[in-house]
Design an enzyme around this catalytic site. Sequence first.
Site, mmCIF file in Angstrom:
data_model
loop_
_atom_site.group_PDB
_atom_site.id
_atom_site.type_symbol
_atom_site.label_atom_id
_atom_site.label_comp_id
_atom_site.label_asym_id
_atom_site.label_seq_id
_atom_site.Cartn_x
_atom_site.Cartn_y
_atom_site.Cartn_z
ATOM 1 N N ASN A 219 0.907 -1.163 0.000
ATOM 2 C CA ASN A 219 0.000 0.000 0.000
ATOM 3 C C ASN A 219 0.940 1.206 0.000
ATOM 4 O O ASN A 219 1.247 1.790 1.023
ATOM 5 C CB ASN A 219 -0.896 -0.008 1.235
ATOM 6 C CG ASN A 219 -1.809 -1.227 1.229
ATOM 7 O OD1 ASN A 219 -2.336 -1.611 0.188
ATOM 8 N ND2 ASN A 219 -1.968 -1.850 2.385
ATOM 9 N N GLU A 303 -8.260 -3.043 -2.783
ATOM 10 C CA GLU A 303 -8.396 -2.435 -1.453
ATOM 11 C C GLU A 303 -8.079 -0.945 -1.494
ATOM 12 O O GLU A 303 -7.334 -0.425 -0.662
ATOM 13 C CB GLU A 303 -7.486 -3.165 -0.447
ATOM 14 C CG GLU A 303 -7.824 -4.640 -0.332
ATOM 15 C CD GLU A 303 -7.032 -5.395 0.714
ATOM 16 O OE1 GLU A 303 -5.903 -4.973 1.016
ATOM 17 O OE2 GLU A 303 -7.559 -6.393 1.233
ATOM 18 N N ASP A 383 -6.955 -14.874 1.415
ATOM 19 C CA ASP A 383 -5.997 -13.991 2.062
ATOM 20 C C ASP A 383 -5.291 -14.666 3.228
ATOM 21 O O ASP A 383 -5.636 -14.403 4.379
ATOM 22 C CB ASP A 383 -6.747 -12.742 2.557
ATOM 23 C CG ASP A 383 -5.801 -11.587 2.859
ATOM 24 O OD1 ASP A 383 -4.603 -11.723 2.613
ATOM 25 O OD2 ASP A 383 -6.295 -10.546 3.353
ATOM 26 N N GLU A 411 -0.149 -12.666 10.197
ATOM 27 C CA GLU A 411 -1.280 -11.741 10.263
ATOM 28 C C GLU A 411 -2.560 -12.404 10.766
ATOM 29 O O GLU A 411 -3.196 -11.916 11.696
ATOM 30 C CB GLU A 411 -1.513 -11.135 8.877
ATOM 31 C CG GLU A 411 -2.760 -10.275 8.826
ATOM 32 C CD GLU A 411 -3.086 -9.745 7.443
ATOM 33 O OE1 GLU A 411 -2.278 -9.927 6.513
ATOM 34 O OE2 GLU A 411 -4.160 -9.145 7.303
HETATM 35 C C1 GCU Z 1 -4.447 -8.202 3.598
HETATM 36 C C2 GCU Z 1 -3.916 -7.356 4.711
HETATM 37 C C3 GCU Z 1 -3.638 -5.954 4.278
HETATM 38 C C4 GCU Z 1 -2.737 -5.978 3.053
HETATM 39 C C5 GCU Z 1 -3.348 -6.843 1.984
HETATM 40 C C6 GCU Z 1 -2.427 -7.076 0.821
HETATM 41 O O1 GCU Z 1 -5.730 -7.816 3.258
HETATM 42 O O2 GCU Z 1 -4.840 -7.350 5.760
HETATM 43 O O3 GCU Z 1 -3.025 -5.287 5.331
HETATM 44 O O4 GCU Z 1 -2.542 -4.703 2.569
HETATM 45 O O5 GCU Z 1 -3.629 -8.118 2.486
HETATM 46 O O6 GCU Z 1 -1.874 -8.166 0.757
HETATM 47 O O7 GCU Z 1 -2.255 -6.223 -0.004
#
Ligand code: GCU
Length: 843
Positions: A219, A303, A383, A411
């Site tokens: 991100n 996302e 995920d 995670e």
């Molecule tokens: C999961 C995770 C996020 C991360 C995303 C990704 O959803 O919770 O924090 O950014 O994966 O792999 O991009």
Amino acid sequence: MQSLLLLAAVGLAAAETGIKGWLRYAPVPSANASSLPTNIISLNASSNGPVHAAAVELQNGVAGIFNHSLNVLYPTSYQLSNTGSSIVIGTVAEYANTFGGAPKIPQLEDDGYFLNTTGSSVQILGHNERGALYGAFQYLSMLAQGNFSEVAYASNPSAPIRWVNQWDNLDGSIERGFAGPSIFWANGTVKVNSLDRVTQYGRLLASIGVNGIIINNVNANASALTPQNIEGIGRIADTFRPYGVRVGLALNFASPSANLVYGNLSTFDPLDPRVIDWWQNVTDTIYATVPDMAGYLVKANSEGQPGPLTYNRTLAQGANLFANALQPHGGTLVFRAFVYDSVHLNESVWTEDRANAAVQFFTGLDGKFAENAVVQIKYGPIDFQVREPASPLFSYLQNTSTAIELQVTQEYLGQQCHLVYLPPLWKEILDFDMRTNHTKSLVRDIVTGKRFKRPLSGYAAVVNVGTNDTWLGSHLSMSNLYGYGRMAWDPTSDPQSILEDWVRLTFGFDPTVMSTITNMSMSSWPAYENYTGNLGIQTLTDILYTHFGPNPQSQDGNPWGQWTRADGHSIGMDRTVSNGTGFSGQYPAEVAAVYENISSTPDNLLLWFHHVNYTTPLKSGETVIQHFYNAHYEGSNTAQTYPTQWSALKGKVDAQRYNETLFRLTYQAGHSLVWRDAITNFYHNLSGIADTQKRVGNHPYRIEAESMNLTNYEPYTVSPFETASNFTAIVTSANATTGTASTMLNVQSGTYDVAVNYYDLYGGKAQYSLALNNKQIGAWTGNLEDVLGHTPSIYLDGHSAARITFRNVTIAKGDVLKITGKADGVEPAPLDYISVLPLGVVD
Ligand code: GCU
């Protein structure tokens, strides 16, 4: 011998923080320096190259293991006729140069090495410098494990890409990191003045064959590309270079419009010539500072991240924008397959399914990616869950290079507060046969490029080490990082023998240490699956807040698409073609047929593929709901044994690592009960079906806090309800800081363990004391947020719920047990229940 034993004992007594990981080079009792060559000859002598680093590493390693120092010699200052007994390290080409002829050795590939200990000299020869370094680490690993046997073999990596990803933000925080802040970034810039941990990380990564690292979060923040940061990235690359670890960057797709100094464009359309120029310019600028940059990693249209779909361009067009900019520099573009629409997925539509997203988004794009592009695919379609089938995208992309994405950072798997040894999970995925075109198509043969004959391929793992001395937050979690590198080098490796190597390197040779850590680790993934989410229902954690504690309800009713579709009668995602979302049809025909039918679907994926009644019988004969109950009790029972098993290692593991690990395993044992009770109560409540063994909802040894005599404490209804025993906890009253809860014990006189379940919130350090007849038997502070490192919670819930146990308390019938809680900050000294447990009972 005696002096060596003494040394070994001294080694044990010294505090070990964990910072050396598995590269401790502790004295080995059976090591005999007279069997060693007399010096080290470093053939490729450039001072910041991997061969030089290897020579220094060999010197240090031998010094530690043998308590013996070897000189490093360079060909320029050494009579080459005199190589009678040396450790010779270098590339094959340099060896041929120096000694006037190529050695007769098996075929080596990039990064491969030849290790020969059969003569009086040791030869460590790499196809390239990196390979020589890997050979040196392999030799040291043998010695450090007390293996002085004669070997002569070549070893080549299974795939060229063996990277780690760090989700480090520029402000120094780490997304899904559980070991403190970043070793790379702080306050928006690179920590150029304190890169020592980067050196140490480079050594750890090189020692397991990792050759690339993405140093910022997927991100991504466009500010990573400012001139100041590019200079800083150059410093990181310089620091990693001696260890053969090439640096890469995660990019924000919209960077051209982010107002950086390179000209602010109003667009980030990947086909716009201005955007293409912009990226070429930035890429050229970075390569001027980091000439060997590994490449870029891009998360797009996922996302909330920007991407090519904004401009109706395909994902391949988006990826190729960067691939083309990297191509003249030899860089690789890694494009993430983790693309899905987290805004519009609608659970009320029976056929909608996030699991379908990857193949759907990549439909029609196979073969459209540039030659230097690689699609990085999470192991499962959702995920990083505790159990998922292998992603069907591995089979769908046959003319596109792919890499598998794994997660070392836990995670969804306990955030390093639960021991979960992951290589067995990875191996199940890597060994899975997709039966593409009715031909053997193991995932590992796909991601190593062999099955579809792809030039680029490999592995990535999200690791997220931080500044904590333990790197990952927990000593035992380091087996996952070690295991990742070993599996990426050779995915046919056996997870247990990898673990055993790691135990010897990390904790030494005591057989009890070996058997205990092996037993615990090998049972840990099945146990965690059992107490968090079995039958393929996924980790039933809180997906709206932190992904740590239980919250099954949060899976449904939102567009994140991790649905269970549980109601009063039935549960599971119908992913069949005949009646469901059609996901099973994304697999090649033979696999699709297995998953399409309940009768051929393995029990451990039943609820992933099918929506069934709670009373549906499994292959074992148990019903679905009774299996839920049984599995959750079985899994948490296994976790109860961990602190006891570990306690047998007192004195066999140095005090610091012993105590820190005992603390975590004790926490895990307590939190596994929180999981067990939450999940079993939730489904008991929803289905109304009793546990045939009458455990669920039946807690004969508990005293609910709300039923005690309360002063300045009041009942509090916890949400989600299933994360409190009897739905209710107590908190100190708003107008008071100290409260008490007391009760007269109506138990037979004897010895008991007293367990207290409480909630430890972020934003306060409440203090508690436990007394029997006004005599204190224990005290503690609600400071787990400082010690554990999992994402903290500010609520009373499944993340903050914790247990502390006081052992061997002598209690007489009629004694009065009293807890005093002192609130602090937002933490109102919350209590759930007390269990007065006859020895050996868990409740
Ligand atoms: C999961 C995770 C996020 C991360 C995303 C990704 O959803 O919770 O924090 O950014 O994966 O792999 O991009």
